[in-house]
Design a protein around this motif. Structure first.
Motif: not given
Lengths: 294, 226
Positions: A200-201, A203-205, A207-208, B79, B103, B107
């Protein structure tokens, strides 16, 4: 990737190892055992090579000269011997020196007298080869020379020794390869588990807008740490056991030439740490590709 | 135009056509609802728009670039200009509010002083000021969704995609979240939100794109169209 990002990456890596404690421990133990055995075989090969080199240095062709050869003819034979391809050195051993060597070996101070006042030995030439593999060819060429009545070079022994050491080398390389593969698989499994738990982490990485390098580094770092920790443990165990084994062999098996710890610790350290680092790196890179497909 | 799609289709490997011939345009600063019944293709369209998966037909252009032809660095840049919010929040359960929101800045490798400054600011913005050290699992559903929104907007994205963000929230909390979205939109962020919540759509009176069985059947400003 920015260097300052390691402020995030390093804690992530240690957190992940702590969260997957059992897998981390299992991976370290397996890497330790694999690297220990790898380095053990490597040291074994190093010692075999050292002993074989010693034996190879001693391999000589002995050419016995006919009794009726006069000094002028002997000079010609010596020249012919030096012209044979692959010959490194030719030395003349007169029969007086030969009997003296025998006297020393058997502890008899006057062997000639015990043999009835006659030295029965012939003069001979001691020939060394540039390459041990050429000894039999040199012996064959020497036997063709007029004035030489017998040639000895330990027929068969050299070939057997070379074949045995070659087999041992190949066996060692195969075992080392298999053990390295085991270590890579274990590191890959540990990384895969970490990747799954942090899916999940990741995937979030993505996306951002995190870069691939930023996402990969915690896992690669984890793999390298697992590899290095395993390597350090393996190295400690190896050097401890090697020092004991070297002592035992030097006292009890005198004819074996075991390399001293002072000669092996530096290459062994380099070999084990580099192997641990590389295995960790390779093992951790495999499971990531699927998750990073942007 | 900020977002344009040309004959976009998505057929999954099992043969199911989730979207067929979708043509739409969304301008900078718009607030657009994607509506339709469950299975109409709203979430699929959102996933295609933020390039979670590629279309099997047609072209999607964002900022004049085809998203299917972006290089990896271009994708990363896209993104960083896009925020995403999901129905199930997708937070890191073991972390605090600060961990989750910061986060998004970590990132993208923002410097630490900026992270320490920006996180409280954005939490204040979403109504969670002073709560950065609370564990996210101790928050209510609405508060967790606000954390997700804070994470999505902290990089000042041009576009905010939201896939059923009010799906797990009660009506009052949903209303508060929509007010927050409205404010974010008024500050210039384009919002594309998939929802099947008729009340929200009626109340907001924004542009509504209606999907039915993977087809775009309506595009109008106002309330619910089905």
């Amino acid at each position: 990737m920015k260097l300052s990002s390691f402020r995030y990456i390093a804690p992530q890596c240690f957190k992940s190892m702590r969260n997957n404690g059992w897998m981390t421990a299992a991976a370290i133990i397996t890497i330790t055992i694999s690297l220990f055995l790898c380095a053990f075989f490597w040291l074994l090969l190093l010692n075999i090579n050292a002993n074989v080199t010693d034996v190879e240095k001693d391999v000589r062709v002995l050419a016995y000269v006919d009794f009726d050869v006069v000094p002028a003819e002997r000079k010609e034979i010596e020249q012919e011997l030096k012209w044979i391809a692959g010959v490194a050195d030719v030395s003349f051993v007169p029969k007086e020196q030969g009997i003296h060597t025998l006297e020393e070996r058997y502890g008899d101070s006057d062997l000639v007298e015990s043999l009835g006042g006659v030295n029965p030995l012939p003069d001979m030439f001691s020939i060394t080869a540039i390459d041990t593999n050429q000894v039999s060819a040199i012996a064959e060429a020497v036997s063709q020379i007029e004035g030489i009545y017998e040639v000895q070079y330990g027929e068969g022994t050299v070939e057997k020794l070379l074949s045995l050491t070659d087999g041992l080398r190949k066996f060692g390389y195969v075992i080392m390869g298999l053990l390295a593969l085991c270590a890579v698989v274990l590191i890959a499994m540990a990384t895969r588990l970490t990747v799954q738990t942090r899916k999940k982490e990741i995937m979030v990485m993505k996306w951002v807008g995190a870069t691939d390098a930023f996402i990969r580094w915690p896992f690669i770092l984890e793999g390298m740490i697992l590899g290095l920790v395993g390597a350090v443990l393996a190295l400690g165990l190896l050097l401890f056991l090697y020092s004991r084994a070297a002592l035992y062999v030097s006292i009890n098996i005198g004819f074996l030439n075991i390399l001293p710890l002072s000669a092996v610790w530096a290459p062994a350290t380099g070999f084990t740490l580099a192997a641990g680092f590389l295995l960790g790196l390779i093992g951790s890179m495999f499971p990531l590709a699927r998750f990073l497909d942007v | 135009m900020l977002i344009q799609t040309f004959n976009v289709g998505k057929t999954y490997k099992n043969g199911i056509a989730a979207l067929t011939d979708i043509n739409l345009s969304i301008d900078y600063g718009e607030f657009v609802f994607l509506t339709g019944a469950s299975g109409a293709g709203k979430s699929t369209l959102i996933r295609l728009l933020f390039r979670e998966e590629p279309p099997t037909a047609g072209q999607i252009m964002i900022g004049g670039r085809s998203v299917t032809r972006l290089t990896v660095p271009e994708m990363v840049r896209l993104r960083r200009n896009t925020g995403v919010v999901f129905q199930d929040f997708r937070l890191m359960e073991k972390g605090t509010v600060f961990d989750n929101v910061s986060f998004a800045l970590k990132a993208v490798e923002r410097p630490w002083p900026e992270i320490r400054r920006r996180v409280p600011e954005v939490l204040e913005r979403v109504g969670l000021g002073g709560r950065e050290h609370e564990h996210v699992m101790n928050l209510s559903g609405g508060e967790q969704q606000r954390v997700a929104v804070a994470r999505a907007i902290i990089n000042n994205p041009l576009i905010l995609f939201a896939d059923e963000p009010t799906g797990d929230l009660d009506p009052k909390t949903s209303g508060e979240l929509m007010q927050l979205f409205d404010e974010i939109n008024k500050e210039g962020t384009t919002i594309v939100m998939a929802t099947h919540d008729q009340i929200i759509v009626e109340r907001m009176q924004k542009r509504v794109l209606t999907l039915k069985s993977g087809h775009l059947i309506g595009d109008a400003v106002g309330g619910w169209q089905l």
